[in-house]
Scaffold this motif. Structure first.
Motif, PDB file in Angstrom:
ATOM      1  N   GLU A 180      43.490  46.041  40.189  1.00 33.36           N
ATOM      2  CA  GLU A 180      42.455  46.234  41.202  1.00 33.36           C
ATOM      3  C   GLU A 180      41.078  46.012  40.604  1.00 33.36           C
ATOM      4  O   GLU A 180      40.894  46.067  39.378  1.00 33.36           O
ATOM      5  CB  GLU A 180      42.550  47.630  41.806  1.00 33.36           C
ATOM      6  CG  GLU A 180      42.380  48.772  40.827  1.00 33.36           C
ATOM      7  CD  GLU A 180      42.554  50.123  41.501  1.00 33.36           C
ATOM      8  OE1 GLU A 180      41.553  50.622  42.069  1.00 33.36           O
ATOM      9  OE2 GLU A 180      43.674  50.664  41.478  1.00 33.36           O
ATOM     10  N   SER A 206      36.604  46.480  41.643  1.00 30.45           N
ATOM     11  CA  SER A 206      35.536  46.876  42.558  1.00 30.45           C
ATOM     12  C   SER A 206      34.199  46.541  41.935  1.00 30.45           C
ATOM     13  O   SER A 206      34.039  46.599  40.714  1.00 30.45           O
ATOM     14  CB  SER A 206      35.610  48.376  42.883  1.00 30.45           C
ATOM     15  OG  SER A 206      35.349  49.156  41.720  1.00 30.45           O
ATOM     16  N   LYS A 209      44.512  44.685  44.664  1.00 32.83           N
ATOM     17  CA  LYS A 209      43.481  44.991  45.657  1.00 32.83           C
ATOM     18  C   LYS A 209      42.095  44.854  45.058  1.00 32.83           C
ATOM     19  O   LYS A 209      41.898  44.968  43.846  1.00 32.83           O
ATOM     20  CB  LYS A 209      43.679  46.394  46.227  1.00 32.83           C
ATOM     21  CG  LYS A 209      43.533  47.540  45.250  1.00 32.83           C
ATOM     22  CD  LYS A 209      43.740  48.866  45.981  1.00 32.83           C
ATOM     23  CE  LYS A 209      43.611  50.066  45.052  1.00 32.83           C
ATOM     24  NZ  LYS A 209      43.783  51.342  45.772  1.00 32.83           N
ATOM     25  N   SER A 210      41.139  44.605  45.967  1.00 32.79           N
ATOM     26  CA  SER A 210      39.756  44.412  45.536  1.00 32.79           C
ATOM     27  C   SER A 210      38.808  44.955  46.588  1.00 32.79           C
ATOM     28  O   SER A 210      39.040  44.793  47.796  1.00 32.79           O
ATOM     29  CB  SER A 210      39.478  42.921  45.311  1.00 32.79           C
ATOM     30  OG  SER A 210      38.138  42.709  44.937  1.00 32.79           O
ATOM     31  N   THR A 211      37.760  45.609  46.120  1.00 33.35           N
ATOM     32  CA  THR A 211      36.665  46.062  46.982  1.00 33.35           C
ATOM     33  C   THR A 211      35.391  45.463  46.426  1.00 33.35           C
ATOM     34  O   THR A 211      34.997  45.786  45.294  1.00 33.35           O
ATOM     35  CB  THR A 211      36.578  47.597  47.004  1.00 33.35           C
ATOM     36  OG1 THR A 211      37.818  48.134  47.472  1.00 33.35           O
ATOM     37  CG2 THR A 211      35.450  48.047  47.911  1.00 33.35           C
ATOM     38  N   ASN A 267      38.912  44.411  50.580  1.00 32.10           N
ATOM     39  CA  ASN A 267      37.831  44.909  51.438  1.00 32.10           C
ATOM     40  C   ASN A 267      36.564  44.241  50.936  1.00 32.10           C
ATOM     41  O   ASN A 267      36.003  44.646  49.915  1.00 32.10           O
ATOM     42  CB  ASN A 267      37.730  46.431  51.336  1.00 32.10           C
ATOM     43  CG  ASN A 267      36.571  46.978  52.150  1.00 32.10           C
ATOM     44  OD1 ASN A 267      36.110  46.342  53.085  1.00 32.10           O
ATOM     45  ND2 ASN A 267      36.098  48.168  51.787  1.00 32.10           N
ATOM     46  N   GLY A 284      36.583  43.920  56.265  1.00 28.46           N
ATOM     47  CA  GLY A 284      35.244  43.575  55.795  1.00 28.46           C
ATOM     48  C   GLY A 284      34.543  42.604  56.715  1.00 28.46           C
ATOM     49  O   GLY A 284      34.694  42.659  57.947  1.00 28.46           O
TER      50      GLY A 284
END
Length: 552
Positions: free
Chosen positions: A303, A305, A339-341, A386, A427
């Protein structure tokens, strides 16, 4: 007769004394250090009459009375030093030093050393307790290491001590933290480990400031290039800034710049990374918060962010997690549970193109995704992004241009031509600014909640959730916008909620907008209701993320 013998004896004694050397040369072996497979030491040479040069000194190493090899010492700043590599682990060696002067070869010194077994296995690693211990990894690149304390570099400038050599050992961070690094020096492979061909695991890296203004191809805070295994590594609260021009491809990743075939990255994350990349000329950047480019790699449980700002002047691959995920001939990359924010801002101005016989050799392509900029012939299972993506400027000012420059932007992936299974995106995408013509001389524009451009239909069980797309002040010939996929392909994918707006007018589904004649073609996309959404996914990974979103 006695007198005759006395005279002969006196003459012989006088002759012997005359033949004996009166040289004041002395050589001692000092600072002998035996590693696992090497032995190094200095020579303290006393030579008041300056009779010696390095080539007149020979150092021979023996095992069990048999010569292994010999060499002359190195001389630097008046200091003599010797290193023997390729030795066996746990062996006791004898070192003899010889010097040639007065027409003869003289044995000057002898010593013994035993290569250590320390660092030869996971149960007997070399212990890293200080910064100097860490820097000394360069002396044994194949050993097992274990970090015993947090290392605080106190904002001192850090330069990869390995240079162009690769780390082939095993490094266990033991849950400890390396922090407060400044990376500003140019090296072949920029990163804490430069080029990793071994294993790096159980490590936290914190508060790193990477700031490069000189050209380099492989840049990552952990390693510029990875051909080994990265496992359970966390990079957090750091910044990454590059400003330079280099003709050709460059690989810029928050953690790893380029992950090459057969490499692995697992159980690893990047937290709160601020990344800013500025290139000019014919530079093609691959940019991601985790990895710039991964080729035929296995990546799982990862992940990222942070924020990502890219100002480029040529083809670009920009992803919140990975810039581009690629195959290597028949070997695919595989990405699973990712996952990535991220907030992404992109500004592209093409000024120079490669021209042959008054034709552009290749169009400019810009691929931007909340998770991946591009997926080429690789498989993705269970992914979430996101992302708030702003395309601030997109222009081609070159004198001679291609007729099919392309922008593909997706909440999950910019462009993909292979398997995507159970992807979720939330997003927004914004193209343009009020009062400004943002896009000039880019002919093919694809914007979508999931994948900007998908070819062929290889996506399944994927959803864009409450995803907003807003096009402002742009008058392109043709614009393709969708809640799901930008181009017209049949897909097992859907959307829930969200908005599509073009110049303050709202639409639904998938549209092809031709500004030249003000025509709109609307295509059907599958819109889910709340009950269908809750039972749509099968993987525990995506369902856990969806449950958290719905609760909030």
């Amino acid at each position: 007769m006695k007198k005759l013998w006395l005279i002969i004896a006196l003459f012989a004694t006088t002759l012997l004394v005359a033949c004996q050397s009166t040289s004041k040369i002395k050589i001692e072996i000092i600072n002998l250090q035996a590693q696992r497979t090497s032995m190094s030491f200095d020579l303290e040479v006393t030579d008041p009459d300056e009779e010696l040069t390095p080539n007149l000194i020979t150092v021979v190493i023996y095992y069990d009375g048999k010569e292994i090899t010999r060499k002359s010492p190195s001389l630097s700043n008046g200091e003599y030093s010797v290193t023997f590599d390729g030795l066996s682990i746990g062996y006791t060696y004898t070192v003899n030093v010889y010097a040639s002067y007065d027409g003869k070869n003289h044995k000057m010194a002898s010593s013994k050393g035993t290569t250590t077994t320390l660092g030869g296995s996971e149960t007997e690693p070399k212990l890293i307790q200080t910064i100097d211990d860490f820097k000394n990894i360069k002396n044994d690149l194949t050993a097992y290491y274990k970090l015993m304390n947090d290392l605080d570099f106190e904002n001192a400038n850090f330069q990869n001590a390995l240079g162009s050599s690769a780390f082939n050992g095993k490094f266990d961070g033991n849950g400890k933290t390396i922090k407060n690094l400044k990376m500003e020096a140019l090296t072949t492979y920029t990163g804490l480990f430069g080029y990793n061909k071994g294993t790096i695991k159980n490590l936290v890296i914190e508060n790193v400031t990477l700031n490069l203004k000189s050209s380099s191809q492989y840049i990552g805070i952990l390693s510029g290039r990875n051909a080994g295994i990265v496992e359970n590594v966390t990079l957090k609260d750091s910044s990454f800034t590059t400003v330079f021009s280099r003709t050709g491809e460059i690989f810029l990743g928050g953690l790893v710049g380029y992950s090459e075939p057969s490499s692995q990255i697992k159980d690893t994350k990047v937290e709160n990374l601020t990344m800013s990349v500025t290139t000019s000329g014919r530079t093609e950047p691959y940019v991601g918060l985790l990895v710039g480019r991964a080729k035929a790699s296995k990546i799982s449980n990862v992940e990222s962010s942070g924020t990502l700002t890219v100002n480029s002047s040529d083809t670009s691959y920009i992803g919140g997690l990975i810039g581009s995920l690629d195959n290597d001939y028949q070997v695919k990359s595989k990405l699973e549970n990712a996952k990535s924010t991220v907030d992404i801002t992109v500004d592209v101005t093409v000024a120079i193109t490669l021209i042959t016989e008054n034709k552009v050799d290749a169009p400019a392509s810009v691929y931007v995704g909340g998770l991946l900029g591009s997926n080429r012939n690789s498989d993705i299972y269970y992914a979430y992004a996101n992302a708030d993506i702003l395309i601030k400027n997109l222009s081609n000012n070159a004198v001679i241009q291609s007729d099919d420059d392309q922008l593909a932007v997706g909440g999950l992936i910019g462009s993909s031509n292979n398997v995507v299974t159970e992807g979720l995106a939330t997003g927004s995408i914004t193209l343009g600014e009020v009062g400004k013509e943002v896009v000039t001389a880019f002919e093919d524009i694809y914007l979508a909640g999931l994948i900007g451009y998908q070819a062929p239909d290889r996506i399944s069980k994927s959803v864009s959730l409450n995803f907003d797309i807003n096009v402002i002040g742009t008058t392109l010939d043709t614009l393709r916008v969708s809640n799901v996929i930008g181009n017209n392909v049949t897909a097992n994918a859907a959307y829930f909620g969200g908005t599509l707006q073009i110049n303050d007018v709202s639409y639904e589904g998938q549209i092809v907008y031709n500004f030249a004649n003000d025509t709109i073609v609307t295509l059907d996309n599958l819109e889910l209701d709340g009950e269908a959404l809750e039972s749509y996914f099968e993987s525990d990974f995506v369902n856990a993320i969806l449950d958290q979103i719905l609760v909030n």
